[in-house]
Design a protein around this motif. Structure first.
Motif, PDB file in Angstrom:
ATOM      1  N   LEU A 233       0.839  -1.208   0.000  1.00  0.00           N
ATOM      2  CA  LEU A 233       0.000   0.000   0.000  1.00  0.00           C
ATOM      3  C   LEU A 233       0.874   1.259   0.000  1.00  0.00           C
ATOM      4  O   LEU A 233       0.762   2.111  -0.882  1.00  0.00           O
ATOM      5  CB  LEU A 233      -0.868   0.048   1.270  1.00  0.00           C
ATOM      6  CG  LEU A 233      -2.076  -0.858   1.395  1.00  0.00           C
ATOM      7  CD1 LEU A 233      -2.638  -0.743   2.805  1.00  0.00           C
ATOM      8  CD2 LEU A 233      -3.145  -0.477   0.376  1.00  0.00           C
TER       9      LEU A 233
ATOM     10  N   ILE B 209       1.537   5.294  -2.198  1.00  0.00           N
ATOM     11  CA  ILE B 209       0.952   6.495  -1.612  1.00  0.00           C
ATOM     12  C   ILE B 209       2.064   7.533  -1.526  1.00  0.00           C
ATOM     13  O   ILE B 209       3.073   7.327  -0.844  1.00  0.00           O
ATOM     14  CB  ILE B 209       0.362   6.192  -0.209  1.00  0.00           C
ATOM     15  CG1 ILE B 209      -0.790   5.193  -0.346  1.00  0.00           C
ATOM     16  CG2 ILE B 209      -0.095   7.474   0.481  1.00  0.00           C
ATOM     17  CD1 ILE B 209      -1.394   4.751   0.967  1.00  0.00           C
TER      18      ILE B 209
ATOM     19  N   ALA C  35       3.434   8.944   1.858  1.00  0.00           N
ATOM     20  CA  ALA C  35       3.554   7.973   2.958  1.00  0.00           C
ATOM     21  C   ALA C  35       4.775   8.312   3.813  1.00  0.00           C
ATOM     22  O   ALA C  35       5.798   8.758   3.290  1.00  0.00           O
ATOM     23  CB  ALA C  35       3.689   6.561   2.389  1.00  0.00           C
TER      24      ALA C  35
ATOM     25  N   TYR D 176      -2.629  -6.809   0.872  1.00  0.00           N
ATOM     26  CA  TYR D 176      -2.861  -5.848  -0.205  1.00  0.00           C
ATOM     27  C   TYR D 176      -2.041  -6.124  -1.470  1.00  0.00           C
ATOM     28  O   TYR D 176      -2.063  -5.325  -2.400  1.00  0.00           O
ATOM     29  CB  TYR D 176      -2.670  -4.425   0.310  1.00  0.00           C
ATOM     30  CG  TYR D 176      -3.787  -4.055   1.271  1.00  0.00           C
ATOM     31  CD1 TYR D 176      -5.026  -3.657   0.785  1.00  0.00           C
ATOM     32  CD2 TYR D 176      -3.627  -4.164   2.641  1.00  0.00           C
ATOM     33  CE1 TYR D 176      -6.063  -3.351   1.648  1.00  0.00           C
ATOM     34  CE2 TYR D 176      -4.662  -3.862   3.517  1.00  0.00           C
ATOM     35  CZ  TYR D 176      -5.878  -3.452   3.009  1.00  0.00           C
ATOM     36  OH  TYR D 176      -6.918  -3.156   3.862  1.00  0.00           O
TER      37      TYR D 176
ATOM     38  N   VAL E 287      -4.919   0.917  -4.881  1.00  0.00           N
ATOM     39  CA  VAL E 287      -4.598   1.652  -3.651  1.00  0.00           C
ATOM     40  C   VAL E 287      -5.354   2.975  -3.637  1.00  0.00           C
ATOM     41  O   VAL E 287      -5.892   3.390  -2.604  1.00  0.00           O
ATOM     42  CB  VAL E 287      -3.072   1.894  -3.533  1.00  0.00           C
ATOM     43  CG1 VAL E 287      -2.760   2.876  -2.406  1.00  0.00           C
ATOM     44  CG2 VAL E 287      -2.350   0.581  -3.278  1.00  0.00           C
TER      45      VAL E 287
ATOM     46  N   VAL F  29      -7.777   4.070  -0.588  1.00  0.00           N
ATOM     47  CA  VAL F  29      -7.568   5.310   0.174  1.00  0.00           C
ATOM     48  C   VAL F  29      -8.794   6.211   0.071  1.00  0.00           C
ATOM     49  O   VAL F  29      -9.241   6.797   1.060  1.00  0.00           O
ATOM     50  CB  VAL F  29      -6.293   6.037  -0.324  1.00  0.00           C
ATOM     51  CG1 VAL F  29      -6.188   7.433   0.268  1.00  0.00           C
ATOM     52  CG2 VAL F  29      -5.053   5.214   0.015  1.00  0.00           C
ATOM     53  N   GLU F  30      -9.366   6.277  -1.134  1.00  0.00           N
ATOM     54  CA  GLU F  30     -10.550   7.115  -1.326  1.00  0.00           C
ATOM     55  C   GLU F  30     -11.730   6.569  -0.509  1.00  0.00           C
ATOM     56  O   GLU F  30     -12.438   7.327   0.154  1.00  0.00           O
ATOM     57  CB  GLU F  30     -10.900   7.144  -2.817  1.00  0.00           C
ATOM     58  CG  GLU F  30     -11.839   8.250  -3.214  1.00  0.00           C
ATOM     59  CD  GLU F  30     -13.010   7.728  -4.010  1.00  0.00           C
ATOM     60  OE1 GLU F  30     -12.801   7.222  -5.129  1.00  0.00           O
ATOM     61  OE2 GLU F  30     -14.145   7.814  -3.495  1.00  0.00           O
TER      62      GLU F  30
ATOM     63  N   ALA G 184     -11.580   4.642   2.173  1.00  0.00           N
ATOM     64  CA  ALA G 184     -11.313   4.832   3.606  1.00  0.00           C
ATOM     65  C   ALA G 184     -11.588   6.283   3.997  1.00  0.00           C
ATOM     66  O   ALA G 184     -12.124   6.553   5.080  1.00  0.00           O
ATOM     67  CB  ALA G 184      -9.873   4.445   3.934  1.00  0.00           C
ATOM     68  N   GLY G 185     -11.253   7.210   3.112  1.00  0.00           N
ATOM     69  CA  GLY G 185     -11.502   8.630   3.384  1.00  0.00           C
ATOM     70  C   GLY G 185     -12.985   8.931   3.501  1.00  0.00           C
ATOM     71  O   GLY G 185     -13.424   9.647   4.410  1.00  0.00           O
TER      72      GLY G 185
ATOM     73  N   ARG H 230      -3.335   5.793   8.299  1.00  0.00           N
ATOM     74  CA  ARG H 230      -2.891   5.954   6.928  1.00  0.00           C
ATOM     75  C   ARG H 230      -3.483   4.823   6.116  1.00  0.00           C
ATOM     76  O   ARG H 230      -3.479   3.688   6.534  1.00  0.00           O
ATOM     77  CB  ARG H 230      -1.363   5.874   6.845  1.00  0.00           C
ATOM     78  CG  ARG H 230      -0.660   6.908   7.697  1.00  0.00           C
ATOM     79  CD  ARG H 230      -1.061   8.322   7.306  1.00  0.00           C
ATOM     80  NE  ARG H 230      -0.786   8.602   5.914  1.00  0.00           N
ATOM     81  CZ  ARG H 230      -0.024   9.595   5.485  1.00  0.00           C
ATOM     82  NH1 ARG H 230       0.532  10.421   6.335  1.00  0.00           N
ATOM     83  NH2 ARG H 230       0.167   9.787   4.206  1.00  0.00           N
ATOM     84  N   ALA H 231      -3.974   5.139   4.994  1.00  0.00           N
ATOM     85  CA  ALA H 231      -4.359   4.128   4.002  1.00  0.00           C
ATOM     86  C   ALA H 231      -5.659   3.410   4.325  1.00  0.00           C
ATOM     87  O   ALA H 231      -6.732   3.973   4.126  1.00  0.00           O
ATOM     88  CB  ALA H 231      -3.233   3.158   3.757  1.00  0.00           C
ATOM     89  N   SER H 232      -5.582   2.201   4.883  1.00  0.00           N
ATOM     90  CA  SER H 232      -6.703   1.276   4.714  1.00  0.00           C
ATOM     91  C   SER H 232      -7.410   0.854   5.989  1.00  0.00           C
ATOM     92  O   SER H 232      -8.442   0.196   5.920  1.00  0.00           O
ATOM     93  CB  SER H 232      -6.183   0.010   4.049  1.00  0.00           C
ATOM     94  OG  SER H 232      -5.284  -0.631   4.925  1.00  0.00           O
TER      95      SER H 232
END
Ligand SMILES: *Cc1c(COP(=O)(O)O)cnc(C)c1O
Length: 406
Positions: A215, A219, A222, A242, A309, A313-314, A316-317, A335-337
């Motif tokens: 992941l 990013i 990161a 992932y 990814v 990320v989108e 999760a946001g 961060r991330a997931s």
């Protein structure tokens, strides 16, 4: 495990009857295809699924124990390790192997570090220093291999507290570790600081990138976590998370080459069966995870992973925004997931979500609910948040579902 009163049937079962029963039994399992589970399985779409099926079928029967008999497997394994090493910026001369999963990758790193501490530094009573939030695989490694587990407390951001770590790393320390990110809260530990303090004391450092290994490289902002950080000596990265391979595929990497891999290797000839050698904890090893890992990595490539990814990320946001808008608190700055979120009645909300058919892991310290977002979850964000709103509005008393780990 209690043993049920089941005996091998006297006669075989017809195939259609057999599979009718198997399908019936499977109906009780979590509906991950519908995006209802938030851990354990990482669906990446039907095209990836088709690749995994074909690779698994091609290598259903082979045995990855003996690389001389199945050179295609040995090559694929080396290439999976090399592609992963490239993503994580391992320097030239690094070494590593595929393992059965993150737990084995971590346990191999722990075992190698212990043996090095004993052989190279004369340590007699080794410790393993890891954040309180580190994966249980470290505790398992400490237990199996006779190290004392020492936990670094977390700071207010739920990251390992570096000042506390300073006091815990000493001459007995065989290995220090941090997570990128950790499982409970999805936050990345201060890897450069932790690795630096290990290095100052001549102690190896492991970055657990079981979750982040496939992941974080995609990013752009990161935090530093990989072999570009001085002092990081070993890493674990799960292709079966992932990386989207089917289960049984992870990579352990050592910054230093052959002389460290010697510690991981087991070679034996004091028996009548000839030379036996293995880098893995298992003997006979399934070949399908190697083929699946290699195939999915080649199928997706950098652009494929970037696309997936981006979607994770989108998603999760959007979930984080929606959860916060409902008055629930997201823990730390994940961060991330991974997201974990809490409320005074978090466990009761979790029970309501169970009623609605969602499977959320329970956490402690504080009591919280846990989401591990995979690419296919982008389809269910709206439905999930609608049910969560309803759960928050109608949650009564908790039924006391146990905190579960997966
Ligand atoms: C899943 C996980 C592991 C262990 O991996 P398995 O493949 O389940 O053995 C290690 N570290 C972290 C942070 C994880 O999330």
């Amino acid at each position: 495990m209690e043993i049920p009163e089941v005996r091998l049937p006297a006669d075989g079962t017809p195939r259609d009857e057999l599979f009718a029963e198997l399908r019936e039994r499977k109906r009780a399992d979590a509906d991950w295809r519908g995006g209802r589970t938030w851990s354990l399985i990482y669906p990446a779409g039907e095209d990836v699924d088709a690749v995994l099926r074909e690779a698994n079928e091609l290598y259903l029967h082979e045995n990855a124990l003996n690389p001389f008999r199945f050179p295609s497997l040995a090559d694929m394994e080396r290439e999976v390790v090399a592609m992963t090493a490239g993503l994580l910026h391992a320097p030239a001369g690094a070494s590593g192997s595929m393992t059965s999963g993150g737990t084995e990758s971590i346990m191999q790193a722990v075992r190698v570090a212990r043996d090095r501490a004993v052989a190279e530094r004369g340590v007699t009573d080794p410790t393993l220093v890891v954040p309180r939030s580190a994966h249980p695989a470290f505790a398992k490694g400490a237990k199996y291999f006779g190290l004392e587990l020492v936990q670094i407390p977390l700071d207010a951001d739920l990251r390992a507290d570096v000042a506390a770590a300073e006091r815990l790393v000493d001459g007995r320390t065989a290995l220090v570790a941090g997570s990128a990110p950790n499982y409970p809260h999805g936050v990345v530990d201060p890897i450069p600081e932790l690795a630096a303090l290990a290095q100052e004391r001549g102690v190896p450092f492991h970055t657990d990138a079981c979750v982040g290994g496939f992941l974080l490289p995609f990013i752009d902002d990161a935090p530093p976590f990989d072999f570009r950080v001085p002092g990081v000596t070993t890493m674990s990265a799960d292709v079966h998370k992932y990386g989207y391979a089917t289960k049984g595929a992870s990579v352990v990497l050592h910054r230093d080459g052959a002389h460290v891999l010697q510690y991981q290797a087991f070679l034996y000839q004091d028996w009548p069966g000839g030379l036996y050698g293995s880098l893995a904890m298992a003997g006979a090893r399934p070949a399908a995870p190697v083929a699946a890992a290699w195939s999915v990595m080649r199928y997706l490539g950098v652009s494929g992973y970037r696309r997936l990814v981006g979607r994770v990320v989108e998603t999760a946001g959007r979930l984080r925004e929606g959860i916060t808008a409902l008055g629930l608190e997201v823990l730390g700055d994940p961060r991330a997931s991974i997201l974990s979120f809490t409320a005074p009645n978090a466990m009761a909300i979790g029970d309501r979500m169970d009623d609605f058919g969602w499977h959320l892991d329970r956490q402690t310290e504080p009591e919280a609910l846990h989401l591990m977002v995979s690419p296919e979850h982008h389809r269910v964000v709206g439905a999930f948040l609608d049910d969560l709103r309803e759960a928050v509005a109608t949650a009564g008393e908790s039924r006391g579902v146990q905190a579960r780990y997966s």
